[in-house]
Motif scaffolding. Structure first.
Motif, PDB file in Angstrom:
ATOM      1  N   LEU A  80       9.494  -4.128 -40.884  1.00 19.54           N
ATOM      2  CA  LEU A  80       9.827  -3.339 -42.063  1.00 19.54           C
ATOM      3  C   LEU A  80      10.509  -4.212 -43.111  1.00 19.54           C
ATOM      4  CD1 LEU A  80       9.554  -0.454 -43.097  1.00 19.54           C
ATOM      5  CD2 LEU A  80      11.784   0.065 -42.096  1.00 19.54           C
ATOM      6  N   GLU A  81      11.324  -5.138 -42.650  1.00 20.78           N
ATOM      7  CA  GLU A  81      11.924  -6.100 -43.578  1.00 20.78           C
ATOM      8  C   GLU A  81      10.857  -6.909 -44.299  1.00 20.78           C
ATOM      9  OE1 GLU A  81      14.286 -10.337 -43.347  1.00 20.78           O
ATOM     10  OE2 GLU A  81      14.786  -8.828 -41.836  1.00 20.78           O
ATOM     11  N   GLU A  82       9.831  -7.364 -43.576  1.00 19.78           N
ATOM     12  CA  GLU A  82       8.774  -8.151 -44.205  1.00 19.78           C
ATOM     13  C   GLU A  82       8.013  -7.331 -45.250  1.00 19.78           C
ATOM     14  OE1 GLU A  82       8.073 -11.445 -44.088  1.00 19.78           O
ATOM     15  OE2 GLU A  82      10.048 -11.345 -43.133  1.00 19.78           O
ATOM     16  N   VAL A  83       7.790  -6.049 -44.968  1.00 21.84           N
ATOM     17  CA  VAL A  83       7.142  -5.182 -45.951  1.00 21.84           C
ATOM     18  C   VAL A  83       7.989  -5.108 -47.217  1.00 21.84           C
ATOM     19  CG1 VAL A  83       6.435  -2.803 -46.446  1.00 21.84           C
ATOM     20  CG2 VAL A  83       5.904  -3.819 -44.229  1.00 21.84           C
ATOM     21  N   ALA A  84       9.296  -4.940 -47.040  1.00 20.61           N
ATOM     22  CA  ALA A  84      10.188  -4.876 -48.190  1.00 20.61           C
ATOM     23  C   ALA A  84      10.181  -6.195 -48.960  1.00 20.61           C
ATOM     24  CB  ALA A  84      11.602  -4.535 -47.731  1.00 20.61           C
TER      25      ALA A  84
ATOM     26  N   HIS B 269       6.990  -7.644 -57.241  1.00 20.99           N
ATOM     27  CA  HIS B 269       7.557  -7.022 -58.443  1.00 20.99           C
ATOM     28  C   HIS B 269       8.847  -7.676 -58.925  1.00 20.99           C
ATOM     29  CE1 HIS B 269       4.546  -3.932 -58.106  1.00 20.99           C
ATOM     30  NE2 HIS B 269       4.920  -3.645 -56.883  1.00 20.99           N
ATOM     31  N   GLY B 270       9.175  -8.844 -58.399  1.00 16.26           N
ATOM     32  CA  GLY B 270      10.316  -9.591 -58.916  1.00 16.26           C
ATOM     33  C   GLY B 270      11.666  -9.009 -58.549  1.00 16.26           C
ATOM     34  N   ALA B 271      11.759  -8.320 -57.428  1.00 15.62           N
ATOM     35  CA  ALA B 271      13.039  -7.767 -56.985  1.00 15.62           C
ATOM     36  C   ALA B 271      13.772  -8.762 -56.096  1.00 15.62           C
ATOM     37  CB  ALA B 271      12.820  -6.455 -56.227  1.00 15.62           C
ATOM     38  N   GLU B 272      15.076  -8.579 -55.988  1.00 12.30           N
ATOM     39  CA  GLU B 272      15.897  -9.398 -55.101  1.00 12.30           C
ATOM     40  C   GLU B 272      16.055  -8.686 -53.762  1.00 12.30           C
ATOM     41  OE1 GLU B 272      19.584  -9.986 -57.076  1.00 12.30           O
ATOM     42  OE2 GLU B 272      18.724 -11.154 -58.726  1.00 12.30           O
ATOM     43  N   VAL B 273      16.105  -9.477 -52.688  1.00 13.17           N
ATOM     44  CA  VAL B 273      16.231  -8.924 -51.336  1.00 13.17           C
ATOM     45  C   VAL B 273      17.480  -9.470 -50.677  1.00 13.17           C
ATOM     46  CG1 VAL B 273      15.130  -8.645 -49.083  1.00 13.17           C
ATOM     47  CG2 VAL B 273      13.717  -8.804 -51.133  1.00 13.17           C
TER      48      VAL B 273
ATOM     49  N   LEU C  32      20.192  -3.939 -42.247  1.00 11.26           N
ATOM     50  CA  LEU C  32      20.233  -3.138 -43.464  1.00 11.26           C
ATOM     51  C   LEU C  32      19.522  -3.926 -44.547  1.00 11.26           C
ATOM     52  CD1 LEU C  32      21.095  -0.714 -45.131  1.00 11.26           C
ATOM     53  CD2 LEU C  32      23.345  -1.757 -45.430  1.00 11.26           C
ATOM     54  N   ILE C  33      18.454  -3.357 -45.064  1.00 11.60           N
ATOM     55  CA  ILE C  33      17.601  -4.026 -46.049  1.00 11.60           C
ATOM     56  C   ILE C  33      17.954  -3.489 -47.436  1.00 11.60           C
ATOM     57  CG2 ILE C  33      15.221  -4.454 -46.755  1.00 11.60           C
ATOM     58  CD1 ILE C  33      14.470  -3.589 -43.797  1.00 11.60           C
ATOM     59  N   GLU C  34      18.202  -4.401 -48.360  1.00 14.28           N
ATOM     60  CA  GLU C  34      18.544  -4.015 -49.728  1.00 14.28           C
ATOM     61  C   GLU C  34      17.577  -4.670 -50.707  1.00 14.28           C
ATOM     62  OE1 GLU C  34      22.386  -4.265 -52.770  1.00 14.28           O
ATOM     63  OE2 GLU C  34      22.027  -5.870 -51.320  1.00 14.28           O
ATOM     64  N   LEU C  35      17.013  -3.890 -51.601  1.00 18.77           N
ATOM     65  CA  LEU C  35      16.202  -4.398 -52.710  1.00 18.77           C
ATOM     66  C   LEU C  35      16.871  -4.009 -54.018  1.00 18.77           C
ATOM     67  CD1 LEU C  35      14.055  -3.817 -50.308  1.00 18.77           C
ATOM     68  CD2 LEU C  35      12.351  -3.949 -52.125  1.00 18.77           C
ATOM     69  N   ARG C  36      16.940  -4.951 -54.936  1.00 16.61           N
ATOM     70  CA  ARG C  36      17.458  -4.692 -56.282  1.00 16.61           C
ATOM     71  C   ARG C  36      16.419  -5.106 -57.305  1.00 16.61           C
ATOM     72  NH1 ARG C  36      22.994  -3.767 -57.077  1.00 16.61           N
ATOM     73  NH2 ARG C  36      24.322  -4.065 -55.234  1.00 16.61           N
ATOM     74  N   PHE C  37      16.125  -4.209 -58.226  1.00 20.84           N
ATOM     75  CA  PHE C  37      15.141  -4.485 -59.258  1.00 20.84           C
ATOM     76  C   PHE C  37      15.862  -4.815 -60.560  1.00 20.84           C
ATOM     77  CE2 PHE C  37      12.870  -2.216 -56.072  1.00 20.84           C
ATOM     78  CZ  PHE C  37      11.559  -2.663 -56.143  1.00 20.84           C
ATOM     79  N   PRO C  38      15.527  -5.945 -61.174  1.00 19.06           N
ATOM     80  CA  PRO C  38      16.222  -6.353 -62.394  1.00 19.06           C
ATOM     81  C   PRO C  38      15.785  -5.516 -63.594  1.00 19.06           C
ATOM     82  CG  PRO C  38      14.410  -7.854 -61.935  1.00 19.06           C
ATOM     83  CD  PRO C  38      14.467  -6.886 -60.782  1.00 19.06           C
ATOM     84  N   GLY C  39      16.547  -5.664 -64.652  1.00 21.08           N
ATOM     85  CA  GLY C  39      16.190  -4.977 -65.892  1.00 21.08           C
ATOM     86  C   GLY C  39      17.097  -3.804 -66.179  1.00 21.08           C
ATOM     87  N   GLY C  40      17.054  -3.359 -67.415  1.00 20.21           N
ATOM     88  CA  GLY C  40      17.864  -2.224 -67.816  1.00 20.21           C
ATOM     89  C   GLY C  40      17.325  -0.921 -67.271  1.00 20.21           C
ATOM     90  N   GLY C  41      18.172   0.048 -67.270  1.00 21.09           N
ATOM     91  CA  GLY C  41      17.793   1.360 -66.768  1.00 21.09           C
ATOM     92  C   GLY C  41      18.969   1.981 -66.049  1.00 21.09           C
ATOM     93  N   PRO C  42      18.933   3.282 -65.869  1.00 23.03           N
ATOM     94  CA  PRO C  42      20.028   3.945 -65.165  1.00 23.03           C
ATOM     95  C   PRO C  42      20.109   3.482 -63.721  1.00 23.03           C
ATOM     96  CG  PRO C  42      18.182   5.449 -65.485  1.00 23.03           C
ATOM     97  CD  PRO C  42      17.875   4.225 -66.278  1.00 23.03           C
ATOM     98  N   ALA C  43      21.322   3.429 -63.202  1.00 20.89           N
ATOM     99  CA  ALA C  43      21.530   3.006 -61.817  1.00 20.89           C
ATOM    100  C   ALA C  43      21.081   4.115 -60.878  1.00 20.89           C
ATOM    101  CB  ALA C  43      22.998   2.671 -61.594  1.00 20.89           C
TER     102      ALA C  43
END
Length: 462
Positions: free
Chosen positions: A169-173, A180-184, A214-225
């Motif tokens: 599941l981590e590899e899928v994330a 899509h340029g997200a941080e893991v 615990l897997i965390e993805l963060r997507f860059p860019g503006g927008g509501p949290a």
């Protein structure tokens, strides 16, 4: 993952005329001689198909849509009728003709895309070869993004636990993040045990290579949290309170919450709407071994609340609680949890209608309306505060499995809400994630629930 697709614009296509029913019978499109379809028994009933012969073979087709006007307060009995045409038409490109005024072409096209899905990891499974030319006025980019998210969720839920453990599941994330340029960020081992003790406790008994994380993805860019938290129990034996074998048969789907939040993230990213999005997945296997957590144990959560374990088979709320607490520390504008959490929700509403819990009436109304409008129905249940006492045992702050058997979905939601304090709005979905019998556009197996409702309500939720 198979990519959904429309037939190329300008492709050499055959017409698919939509035939509705009026008081006196079928309403034939202009230029259609009713003699042949009537002789073939075609009356325009919902889902009926009639192929029209021509000099070179099949020249076109008629598809029945019945009486297309459904009262706003009553859902259609069949969600994606147009998917029947996608399954039955001959190979080639098809274009919709003669849609009556008010007919939802977006809904029809989405059902067609959903009908293309096949899970073929373990044996060949050819999808239908009929392709739809995206109708004029329909947003193809949005529909393809929604279908891609749905395909991803279905693939993940359908994959057996032997091939989709916490590390998989981590590899899928990671793959999604790379696209899509997200941080893991992935937390395991001693850091997990210290910072997220309930996630670690639930998953520590799993075998080699299947350690909790615990897997965390963060997507860059503006927008509501916005924080999406999905239950990632890759297989659930029930732990020491072990399930009977019949109840374990579908437990590969106990990571359906994680599948749904990843599917929604995929859709948002493809639409350029993932800026500010944070995805958290506590990924574990609830296994039986010498170091399994035990009934009667008292666990101290990340938030500091103590939890008495009265049933090791109520593990989903434990792993979600630590993840929710971490998400809430950043005070997001919106926090959504999705989980295959309780049998009580299925008893109340069945497999097809997932309940959600939300304290905000305007947000709840937006989710309900979006679900109705986009063939993704959801139903609100209450955070019923008089039941708070049911989750408060004698020796700890909280009880993970109150005795008595009443209001199980509500008490689970109340438990989770204790850890979501700090978010601007909190919504919890108790999904099933599984289609028990094949239906148009929804083969038997894993299915997304609530994703389109959230997607389309999101502007009103934040």
């Amino acid at each position: 993952m198979t990519e959904p697709e429309f037939a190329p614009a300008g492709a050499d296509s055959r017409p698919l005329w939509l035939v509705s029913q009026g008081d006196a019978g079928p309403l034939w499109p202009e230029g259609i001689d009713p003699a042949f379809p009537l002789a073939a028994g075609f009356l325009g009933k919902s889902g009926q198909l009639c192929l029209l012969p021509g000099p070179g073979g099949v020249a076109g087709a008629l598809f029945g849509i019945g009486c297309p006007a459904t009262p706003a307060d009553r859902p259609a009995r069949e969600r994606f009728t147009m998917a029947r045409a996608a399954e039955a038409l001959p190979e080639g490109a098809w274009r919709i003709e003669g849609a009556p005024a008010g007919y939802d072409l977006t809904h029809a096209a989405l059902g067609w895309l959903f009908a293309q899905y096949r899970f073929n990891r373990y044996k060949p499974a050819e999808p239908p070869k009929a392709r739809l030319v995206c109708p004029n006025g329909v947003d193809a980019v949005q529909l393809l993004a929604m279908a891609a998210g749905e395909y991803l969720a279905r693939d993940l839920i359908n994959t057996p636990a032997a091939d989709l453990g916490p590390a998989d599941l981590e590899e899928v994330a990671r793959d999604l993040a790379a696209r899509h340029g997200a941080e893991v960020n992935v937390i395991t081992g001693a850091a997990l045990a210290k910072g997220f003790p309930m996630i670690h406790a639930v998953g520590r008994a799993a075998g080699p290579g299947r350690a909790p994380r615990l897997i965390e993805l963060r997507f860059p860019g503006g927008g509501p949290a916005v924080a999406l938290v999905g239950k990632g129990v890759c297989f659930d034996t029930g732990g020491l309170d072990i399930k009977p074998s019949s109840s374990m048969l579908l437990m590969k789907k106990d990571m359906g919450g994680a599948a749904n939040v990843l599917g929604l993230a995929e859709t948002l990213a493809r639409l350029g709407r993932a800026g500010g999005l944070r995805v958290l997945i506590p990924a574990v296997e609830n296994a039986v071994a010498g170091d399994s957590f035990r009934p009667g144990d008292v666990l101290t959560s990340r938030k500091g609340l103590t939890v008495e374990v009265n049933n090791t088979d109520a593990e989903g709320r434990l792993v979600l609680a630590d993840a929710l607490a971490w998400a809430a520390e950043e005070t997001p504008a919106l926090m959504v949890s999705m989980a295959t959490l309780t049998g009580a929700a299925r008893v109340a509403l069945g497999p097809d209608l997932p309940p959600f819990f939300c304290d905000d009436d305007a947000a709840a109304d937006a989710l309900y309306r979006a679900g109705c409008d986009h063939a993704d129905p959801v139903w609100r249940l209450p955070f019923w505060e008089p039941y708070e006492a049911m989750i408060e045992p004698a020796i700890a702050d909280l009880d993970n499995a109150p005795s008595g058997g009443f209001a199980g979905a509500i008490t689970a939601a109340l438990f989770l809400r204790r850890f979501a304090e700090g978010a601007g709005r909190y919504v919890h979905f108790d999904i099933y994630g599984w289609q028990p019998a094949a239906a148009p556009g929804r083969p038997k197996g894993g299915v997304g629930q609530g994703m389109r409702a959230i997607l389309h309500a999101l502007p009103e939720l934040v």
